[in-house]
Design a protein around this motif. Structure first.
Motif, mmCIF file in Angstrom:
data_model
loop_
_atom_site.group_PDB
_atom_site.id
_atom_site.type_symbol
_atom_site.label_atom_id
_atom_site.label_comp_id
_atom_site.label_asym_id
_atom_site.label_seq_id
_atom_site.Cartn_x
_atom_site.Cartn_y
_atom_site.Cartn_z
ATOM 1 N N ASP A 49 0.864 -1.183 0.000
ATOM 2 C CA ASP A 49 0.000 0.000 0.000
ATOM 3 C C ASP A 49 0.905 1.239 0.000
ATOM 4 O O ASP A 49 2.133 1.116 0.002
ATOM 5 C CB ASP A 49 -0.907 -0.002 1.240
ATOM 6 N N GLN A 50 0.287 2.412 0.020
ATOM 7 C CA GLN A 50 1.079 3.640 0.022
ATOM 8 C C GLN A 50 1.901 3.737 1.308
ATOM 9 O O GLN A 50 1.386 3.575 2.411
ATOM 10 C CB GLN A 50 0.171 4.867 -0.108
ATOM 11 N N GLN A 52 3.776 5.345 4.344
ATOM 12 C CA GLN A 52 3.566 6.558 5.129
ATOM 13 C C GLN A 52 4.762 6.927 5.999
ATOM 14 O O GLN A 52 4.845 8.050 6.505
ATOM 15 C CB GLN A 52 2.320 6.402 6.004
ATOM 16 N N MET A 67 2.854 1.204 6.785
ATOM 17 C CA MET A 67 1.591 1.563 6.132
ATOM 18 C C MET A 67 0.514 1.564 7.218
ATOM 19 O O MET A 67 -0.126 0.549 7.479
ATOM 20 C CB MET A 67 1.272 0.554 5.020
ATOM 21 N N TYR A 68 0.387 2.714 7.866
ATOM 22 C CA TYR A 68 -0.473 2.799 9.054
ATOM 23 C C TYR A 68 -1.933 2.478 8.750
ATOM 24 O O TYR A 68 -2.628 1.870 9.564
ATOM 25 C CB TYR A 68 -0.358 4.191 9.679
ATOM 26 N N LYS A 69 -2.401 2.874 7.571
ATOM 27 C CA LYS A 69 -3.817 2.627 7.222
ATOM 28 C C LYS A 69 -4.123 1.129 7.221
ATOM 29 O O LYS A 69 -5.209 0.715 7.602
ATOM 30 C CB LYS A 69 -4.127 3.196 5.839
ATOM 31 N N ARG A 70 -3.151 0.336 6.779
ATOM 32 C CA ARG A 70 -3.361 -1.122 6.692
ATOM 33 C C ARG A 70 -2.888 -1.851 7.947
ATOM 34 O O ARG A 70 -3.087 -3.065 8.071
ATOM 35 C CB ARG A 70 -2.595 -1.682 5.486
ATOM 36 N N GLY A 93 -4.369 -2.530 14.910
ATOM 37 C CA GLY A 93 -4.014 -1.299 14.195
ATOM 38 C C GLY A 93 -2.583 -0.871 14.477
ATOM 39 O O GLY A 93 -1.851 -1.507 15.242
ATOM 40 N N GLU A 111 -3.055 1.010 17.764
ATOM 41 C CA GLU A 111 -4.042 2.092 17.864
ATOM 42 C C GLU A 111 -4.470 2.298 19.311
ATOM 43 O O GLU A 111 -4.489 1.359 20.110
ATOM 44 C CB GLU A 111 -5.265 1.765 16.997
#
Length: 448
Positions: A49-50, A52, A67-70, A93, A111
């Protein structure tokens, strides 16, 4: 001074390796490793993924991509390009990831700061550290890599845990006299840990390695407090920037204030040198050039600038902060000591166009650089007192005790430099914009 061509970049993610041999950059989900001298691509890695966040291991053999989103971290090896590692935090997370000093463990913060997971690349073992505090700077390693300090929050109180990095054994655990701990930072010699409180209360505590409280410093009460801190490389001075537009310097013997540096909008001392950036007219008549050359000339010769020495008194551009908004642009937002401990560079956020350089030997204001644009970033050369500054345009500014210079990056198009990072040798500096980066190569100045 020479410049490389422009290369694509995303997220301002460009970093030199600690050994100085490679330069890593990211374009969306691709990680590109280049040779520092030739800028030829050595490795190209594709992430899921992108990207970060990226970070080199201390020995420059591995690089992690978060990739924090994933909730995923991918690790790549430079020695064995086929080897790779994927760490998936799953439903827990991911909000932060970093290397341990040995370059063989990765610390992931989940998270809501529920826990820190320590992953070993060698044994594939996993350890958990509970109750990490959600704050700006909650993990700090000593410079020698032996100890880690971790800020914790449990039962509505702040604590510090000290760990031995070799085996992650708990060395000390103690509570701190803070309302809402905001950050921690080791002195470069690894003997003293600075702990500072929320901006709502001016309070900094200094602890020894065995958890003893060495000193507490409070400059004032009932007003916004500490905004930034910086240790001198020798560990002799601790500079504390605050919302009252002052920097206070503590000494390492008594931990008392030895001086304070004010940042007024008017410079009146005749011994202070004020360099003012002014635009100068183009040195080439672009109308006489043919079209292809005119396009290049527009980037090379338009909006050139130079420094003039201003006669004191000088009035600096002062921006009144908006009082009813969070995080007001007021106070000392940036602080950095030169590597030889001789100078301190500061920025007062409500005088956004100025960099203040203080002489630490004389404890006086030495130079003020007044720019045409707001200061985005500044960073010292790692080996000598030379400061690089960027202001969001296509110029890089360099100051040394010998003087200062404004250099236009000879690129076509819009290249707005937002960040910069020095090579460990001090011979080059990477200039980063939102979508591109280039490398600026400097001739080595003799250090007197």
């Amino acid at each position: 001074m020479n410049f490389s061509e422009l290369f694509k970049l995303s997220g301002l993610l460009g970093k030199f390796s600690p050994d100085g041999k490679c330069l890593a950059s990211c374009v969306q989900y691709r990680l590109i490793i280049r040779d520092v001298n030739t800028l030829q691509i050595l490795q190209l890695y594709t992430c899921l993924d992108q990207i970060q966040y990226i970070e080199w291991s201390s020995d420059s053999l591995f690089i992690l991509c978060a990739m924090y989103k994933r909730g995923i971290v991918q690790v790549w090896s430079l020695e064995q390009p086929d080897w790779h590692c994927k760490i998936d935090e799953g439903s827990a997370g991911l909000v932060a990831s970093c290397w341990s000093p040995d370059g063989r463990h990765i610390l992931n913060t989940t998270e809501f700061h529920l826990r820190i997971t320590v992953w070993s690349l060698c044994t594939k073992s996993v350890s958990y550290i509970k109750y990490p505090k959600a704050c700006q700077q909650g993990i700090a390693f000593t410079k020698d890599g032996r100890y880690m300090a971790l800020a914790e929050r449990r039962d509505c109180k702040d604590f510090i845990s000290l760990f031995v990095c070799s085996d992650w054994q708990l060395l000390r655990h103690f509570d701190t006299e803070t309302q809402d701990l905001f950050g921690i930072e080791w002195a470069p010699n690894g003997c003293v840990l600075a702990v500072w409180d929320t901006c709502l209360e001016y309070k900094i505590l200094l602890y020894s390695l065995d958890g003893r409280l060495l000193s507490t410093y409070r400059a004032y009460e009932w007003s916004l407090g500490i905004k930034s801190i910086a240790w001198s490389p020798s560990s002799q001075f601790l500079a504390i920037g605050s919302y009252d537009e002052k920097v206070r310097i503590l000494n390492h013997v008594t931990w008392k204030k030895i001086t304070e540096f004010e940042h007024p909008a008017s410079i009146t001392n005749p011994k202070t040198i004020v360099y003012k950036e002014v635009e100068k007219s183009p040195s080439v008549e672009t109308e006489r050039l043919s079209f292809p050359r005119r396009a290049l000339a527009s980037s090379l010769f338009s909006a050139q600038s130079k420094y003039d020495i201003s006669q004191v008194p000088v009035s600096l551009q002062y921006v009144k902060p908006i009082a009813d908004r969070a995080n007001p642009k007021i106070g000392i937002g940036m602080l950095a000591f030169s590597p030889d401990n001789c100078f301190l560079a500061t920025k007062n956020d409500n005088i956004p166009n100025a960099v203040w350089i203080w002489d630490i030997q004389k404890l006086k204001l030495f130079v003020v650089l007044e720019q045409l644009g707001a200061i985005q970033s500044f960073q010292w050369d790692p080996l000598q007192p030379r400061l690089a500054i960027c202001t969001g345009n296509s110029k890089v500014y360099l100051w040394s005790p010998a003087g200062c210079v404004s250099v236009q990056v000879p690129m076509e198009g819009d290249f707005q430099i937002l960040s910069l990072c020095w090579h460990s040798s001090g011979d080059s500096v990477a200039l980063l914009s939102k979508d591109n980066f280039c490398v600026c190569y400097l001739e080595r100045e003799e250090v007197k």
